[in-house]
Motif scaffolding. Structure first.
Motif, PDB file in Angstrom:
ATOM      1  N   LEU A  13       0.831  -1.200   0.000  1.00 47.78           N
ATOM      2  CA  LEU A  13       0.000   0.000   0.000  1.00 47.78           C
ATOM      3  C   LEU A  13       0.873   1.260   0.000  1.00 47.78           C
ATOM      4  CD1 LEU A  13      -2.805   1.303   0.190  1.00 47.78           C
ATOM      5  CD2 LEU A  13      -2.603   1.124   2.681  1.00 47.78           C
ATOM      6  N   ALA A  14       1.909   1.269   0.805  1.00 51.39           N
ATOM      7  CA  ALA A  14       2.823   2.416   0.847  1.00 51.39           C
ATOM      8  C   ALA A  14       3.500   2.614  -0.514  1.00 51.39           C
ATOM      9  CB  ALA A  14       3.871   2.224   1.941  1.00 51.39           C
ATOM     10  N   GLN A  15       3.916   1.514  -1.137  1.00 53.38           N
ATOM     11  CA  GLN A  15       4.539   1.597  -2.463  1.00 53.38           C
ATOM     12  C   GLN A  15       3.547   2.130  -3.496  1.00 53.38           C
ATOM     13  OE1 GLN A  15       7.748   1.130  -3.409  1.00 53.38           O
ATOM     14  NE2 GLN A  15       8.157   0.979  -1.222  1.00 53.38           N
ATOM     15  N   TYR A  16       2.311   1.676  -3.418  1.00 56.65           N
ATOM     16  CA  TYR A  16       1.272   2.143  -4.338  1.00 56.65           C
ATOM     17  C   TYR A  16       1.081   3.651  -4.198  1.00 56.65           C
ATOM     18  CZ  TYR A  16      -3.393   3.347  -5.898  1.00 56.65           C
ATOM     19  OH  TYR A  16      -4.460   3.969  -6.485  1.00 56.65           O
ATOM     20  N   LEU A  17       1.009   4.120  -2.958  1.00 58.70           N
ATOM     21  CA  LEU A  17       0.817   5.555  -2.740  1.00 58.70           C
ATOM     22  C   LEU A  17       1.999   6.364  -3.269  1.00 58.70           C
ATOM     23  CD1 LEU A  17      -0.774   5.486   0.826  1.00 58.70           C
ATOM     24  CD2 LEU A  17      -1.922   5.910  -1.357  1.00 58.70           C
ATOM     25  N   ARG A  18       3.215   5.866  -3.071  1.00 61.10           N
ATOM     26  CA  ARG A  18       4.402   6.557  -3.607  1.00 61.10           C
ATOM     27  C   ARG A  18       4.390   6.585  -5.125  1.00 61.10           C
ATOM     28  NH1 ARG A  18       9.875   4.386  -1.563  1.00 61.10           N
ATOM     29  NH2 ARG A  18      10.655   6.062  -2.866  1.00 61.10           N
ATOM     30  N   LEU A  19       4.038   5.433  -5.737  1.00 64.27           N
ATOM     31  CA  LEU A  19       3.999   5.377  -7.195  1.00 64.27           C
ATOM     32  C   LEU A  19       2.911   6.287  -7.761  1.00 64.27           C
ATOM     33  CD1 LEU A  19       4.627   1.592  -7.900  1.00 64.27           C
ATOM     34  CD2 LEU A  19       6.130   3.518  -8.426  1.00 64.27           C
ATOM     35  N   ARG A  20       1.793   6.371  -7.030  1.00 63.97           N
ATOM     36  CA  ARG A  20       0.725   7.253  -7.495  1.00 63.97           C
ATOM     37  C   ARG A  20       1.192   8.700  -7.490  1.00 63.97           C
ATOM     38  NH1 ARG A  20      -4.854   7.728  -4.319  1.00 63.97           N
ATOM     39  NH2 ARG A  20      -3.487   9.010  -3.036  1.00 63.97           N
ATOM     40  N   GLU A  21       1.909   9.114  -6.457  1.00 66.76           N
ATOM     41  CA  GLU A  21       2.453  10.470  -6.404  1.00 66.76           C
ATOM     42  C   GLU A  21       3.472  10.704  -7.515  1.00 66.76           C
ATOM     43  OE1 GLU A  21       1.508  13.086  -4.551  1.00 66.76           O
ATOM     44  OE2 GLU A  21      -0.117  11.758  -3.915  1.00 66.76           O
ATOM     45  N   LEU A  22       4.330   9.703  -7.747  1.00 65.40           N
ATOM     46  CA  LEU A  22       5.307   9.827  -8.835  1.00 65.40           C
ATOM     47  C   LEU A  22       4.611   9.943 -10.181  1.00 65.40           C
ATOM     48  CD1 LEU A  22       8.062   7.297  -7.716  1.00 65.40           C
ATOM     49  CD2 LEU A  22       8.236   9.786  -7.808  1.00 65.40           C
ATOM     50  N   TRP A  23       3.539   9.191 -10.366  1.00 62.13           N
ATOM     51  CA  TRP A  23       2.783   9.243 -11.619  1.00 62.13           C
ATOM     52  C   TRP A  23       2.181  10.637 -11.811  1.00 62.13           C
ATOM     53  CZ3 TRP A  23       2.602   6.789 -15.961  1.00 62.13           C
ATOM     54  CH2 TRP A  23       1.538   6.976 -16.820  1.00 62.13           C
ATOM     55  N   LYS A  24       1.620  11.204 -10.740  1.00 68.82           N
ATOM     56  CA  LYS A  24       1.069  12.555 -10.825  1.00 68.82           C
ATOM     57  C   LYS A  24       2.154  13.559 -11.182  1.00 68.82           C
ATOM     58  CE  LYS A  24      -2.754  12.025  -7.547  1.00 68.82           C
ATOM     59  NZ  LYS A  24      -3.266  12.451  -6.230  1.00 68.82           N
ATOM     60  N   LEU A  76       2.967  13.309 -14.845  1.00 63.26           N
ATOM     61  CA  LEU A  76       1.945  13.940 -15.680  1.00 63.26           C
ATOM     62  C   LEU A  76       2.081  15.461 -15.672  1.00 63.26           C
ATOM     63  CD1 LEU A  76      -1.236  11.804 -14.891  1.00 63.26           C
ATOM     64  CD2 LEU A  76       0.196  11.740 -16.936  1.00 63.26           C
ATOM     65  N   VAL A  77       2.337  16.027 -14.497  1.00 64.19           N
ATOM     66  CA  VAL A  77       2.528  17.472 -14.399  1.00 64.19           C
ATOM     67  C   VAL A  77       3.763  17.891 -15.189  1.00 64.19           C
ATOM     68  CG1 VAL A  77       3.130  19.329 -12.786  1.00 64.19           C
ATOM     69  CG2 VAL A  77       1.298  17.731 -12.225  1.00 64.19           C
ATOM     70  N   CYS A  78       4.813  17.104 -15.079  1.00 63.18           N
ATOM     71  CA  CYS A  78       6.052  17.398 -15.803  1.00 63.18           C
ATOM     72  C   CYS A  78       5.813  17.352 -17.307  1.00 63.18           C
ATOM     73  CB  CYS A  78       7.133  16.408 -15.390  1.00 63.18           C
ATOM     74  SG  CYS A  78       8.738  16.749 -16.120  1.00 63.18           S
ATOM     75  N   ARG A  79       5.062  16.354 -17.753  1.00 58.65           N
ATOM     76  CA  ARG A  79       4.771  16.220 -19.183  1.00 58.65           C
ATOM     77  C   ARG A  79       3.954  17.407 -19.670  1.00 58.65           C
ATOM     78  NH1 ARG A  79       1.670  11.019 -21.168  1.00 58.65           N
ATOM     79  NH2 ARG A  79      -0.072  12.367 -21.646  1.00 58.65           N
TER      80      ARG A  79
END
Length: 85
Positions: A23-34, A37-40
């Motif tokens: 769950l912690a890894q999922y939350l970190r990956l979700r933040e990285l994904w966001k 997207l912002v960077c793109r």
């Protein structure tokens, strides 16, 4: 508590711990994904602004060249005016 119950409880505890880590890894990956997207999106805007800047610089160069041409014509006309008097 029997040995099998202790093993089952330990296994259940380990599975719970693994679930929390996932769950912690999922939350970190979700933040990285966001962030990605912002960077793109920012990169796309930067490309658009760069294209607009290039177009504006090109238009500015054309205007400056036009002004120089008009100034040269004005000098020629000013030189012709005293000659006619």
């Amino acid at each position: 508590m029997s040995t099998s119950e202790m093993i089952s409880t330990g296994a259940l505890s380990i599975m719970g711990l693994i679930l929390l880590i996932l769950l912690a890894q999922y939350l970190r990956l979700r933040e990285l994904w966001k962030m990605a997207l912002v960077c793109r999106k920012s990169a796309n805007w930067a490309r658009i602004w760069e294209m607009e800047n290039r177009e504006l610089r090109s238009a500015l160069r054309a205007e400056k060249a036009h002004i120089e041409q008009l100034q040269r014509k004005l000098v020629i006309l000013q030189e012709l005016i005293p000659a006619q008097e």
